[in-house]
Motif scaffolding. Sequence first.
Motif, PDB file in Angstrom:
ATOM      1  N   TRP A 176      -1.603  61.714   4.867  1.00 47.47           N
ATOM      2  CA  TRP A 176      -1.242  62.133   6.209  1.00 47.47           C
ATOM      3  C   TRP A 176      -0.328  63.370   6.245  1.00 47.47           C
ATOM      4  CZ3 TRP A 176      -3.582  61.687  10.461  1.00 47.47           C
ATOM      5  CH2 TRP A 176      -2.939  62.029  11.663  1.00 47.47           C
ATOM      6  N   TYR A 213      -9.687  61.438   4.422  1.00 48.13           N
ATOM      7  CA  TYR A 213      -8.645  60.440   4.695  1.00 48.13           C
ATOM      8  C   TYR A 213      -9.224  59.027   4.667  1.00 48.13           C
ATOM      9  CZ  TYR A 213      -4.839  58.058   7.144  1.00 48.13           C
ATOM     10  OH  TYR A 213      -3.824  57.192   7.484  1.00 48.13           O
ATOM     11  N   ILE A 243      -2.536  66.393   6.103  1.00 46.39           N
ATOM     12  CA  ILE A 243      -3.305  66.545   7.347  1.00 46.39           C
ATOM     13  C   ILE A 243      -2.396  67.050   8.461  1.00 46.39           C
ATOM     14  CG2 ILE A 243      -4.594  65.280   9.110  1.00 46.39           C
ATOM     15  CD1 ILE A 243      -5.468  63.383   6.792  1.00 46.39           C
ATOM     16  N   ARG A 271     -12.943  67.477  10.735  1.00 49.57           N
ATOM     17  CA  ARG A 271     -13.845  66.373  10.415  1.00 49.57           C
ATOM     18  C   ARG A 271     -13.884  66.119   8.912  1.00 49.57           C
ATOM     19  NH1 ARG A 271     -18.800  68.124  14.502  1.00 49.57           N
ATOM     20  NH2 ARG A 271     -17.914  67.188  16.410  1.00 49.57           N
ATOM     21  N   PHE A 304      -8.922  59.435  12.788  1.00 48.38           N
ATOM     22  CA  PHE A 304      -8.491  59.228  11.416  1.00 48.38           C
ATOM     23  C   PHE A 304      -8.249  57.744  11.190  1.00 48.38           C
ATOM     24  CE2 PHE A 304      -7.663  63.672  12.047  1.00 48.38           C
ATOM     25  CZ  PHE A 304      -7.840  64.241  10.796  1.00 48.38           C
ATOM     26  N   LYS A 305      -9.030  57.187  10.261  1.00 49.45           N
ATOM     27  CA  LYS A 305      -8.938  55.751   9.998  1.00 49.45           C
ATOM     28  C   LYS A 305      -9.290  55.488   8.542  1.00 49.45           C
ATOM     29  CE  LYS A 305     -10.693  51.295  11.660  1.00 49.45           C
ATOM     30  NZ  LYS A 305     -11.629  50.630  12.612  1.00 49.45           N
ATOM     31  N   ARG A 306      -8.486  54.680   7.869  1.00 53.66           N
ATOM     32  CA  ARG A 306      -8.753  54.336   6.486  1.00 53.66           C
ATOM     33  C   ARG A 306      -9.953  53.400   6.414  1.00 53.66           C
ATOM     34  NH1 ARG A 306      -6.419  57.741   2.804  1.00 53.66           N
ATOM     35  NH2 ARG A 306      -4.140  57.717   2.892  1.00 53.66           N
ATOM     36  N   ALA A 352     -10.811  64.164   8.071  1.00 52.02           N
ATOM     37  CA  ALA A 352     -10.947  62.763   8.490  1.00 52.02           C
ATOM     38  C   ALA A 352     -11.789  61.981   7.484  1.00 52.02           C
ATOM     39  CB  ALA A 352     -11.576  62.685   9.883  1.00 52.02           C
TER      40      ALA A 352
END
Length: 352
Positions: A317, A310, A320, A304, A349-351, A307
């Motif tokens: 990436w 990130y 990770i 977490r 995982f999201k920008r 994430a």
Amino acid sequence: MKRIGGLWEQLIGFPNLWLAWRRARRGKARSRGAVLFELDLEQNLVDLQAQLAAGTWSPGAYRLFSIYEHKPRLIAAAPFRDRVVHHAVMNLIEPPLDARLIEDCYACRRGRGTHRAVARYQGWARRYAYAMKLDIRRYFPSIDHLLLKDCLARRIKDRAVLALLDRIIDGAPACAEPAAPFPGDDLLTPLERPRGIPIGNLTSQFFANLFLDDFDHWVKQGLRCPAYLRYVDDMVLCANDKGRLADWRAAVIERLGALRLRLHRNRGQVQRTADGLTLLGYRVFPRFRRLLPENGHRFRRRLRGLAARYAVGRADWPEINARVHAWIGHSRNADTWGLRSAIFGGVIFKRG
């Protein structure tokens, strides 16, 4: 025991120092110490070679910090220049001395490690009814310098190499176990014997294996325990007779006392292998394994955190991906399909 010699000229030779530098920089190439050393790499290696040849090299100051894994551990990070020396030493002495260790010594050895140790024990758990796990109280801080030097001198006859190893041992930071007497000591003996080697040194990992090498051979040949393994200070003995294991425990305590080491008082109970044994991060049964719950909880928190980093662009990436696959490689050695699904199913995982 035949002692090894003829090492010094190879140790201080430029090819060995160059190889030592390459190995010391693995995973540390971007560190400040490595970068500064490499700004004038050839001259730094030549200067280091001259200091070693003249016997004027001495260890620098360690950087001390603590990590928390079940309990706090004091880690000592040597300066990069010293790390090069440690690798130069290990390049020469480790291969011949490692070959003399027992087969079932698993820590920090090529081709072994935690997973091989766990698999070895699980094989024994199918054959033996009882197991006894022992561990030494504060092993690294308790290692006696005089006994360690004697251990090395009985295996190495090159005086210059021994003198260098003595300087490495004597240069350890203050990390010793509080002084306590052993049978035969007088009032001042505990204060007169320096103790402790730093967790984090390449040489310390090897010293930890070597210091108990004679003890390991004694367990296998003196006690005649065929099912014995060691991982640093964790030891497992198996047998079909509970009484025999209890007798072995008493003998082990006496033998370790001669090395000025003590077992944890409240551990080392004989237990049935069918009930499972906690070993190196797993709960091991004869036919299956479980990952310890705290391992899954710890990785979930770490995932977490990755994430979150990130999302704001503070983690890439590839980093990770490497960490995730490292944990999967560890966890898949147990029955963890459901655990892995639960952990990865709950993190996105999201920008941004």
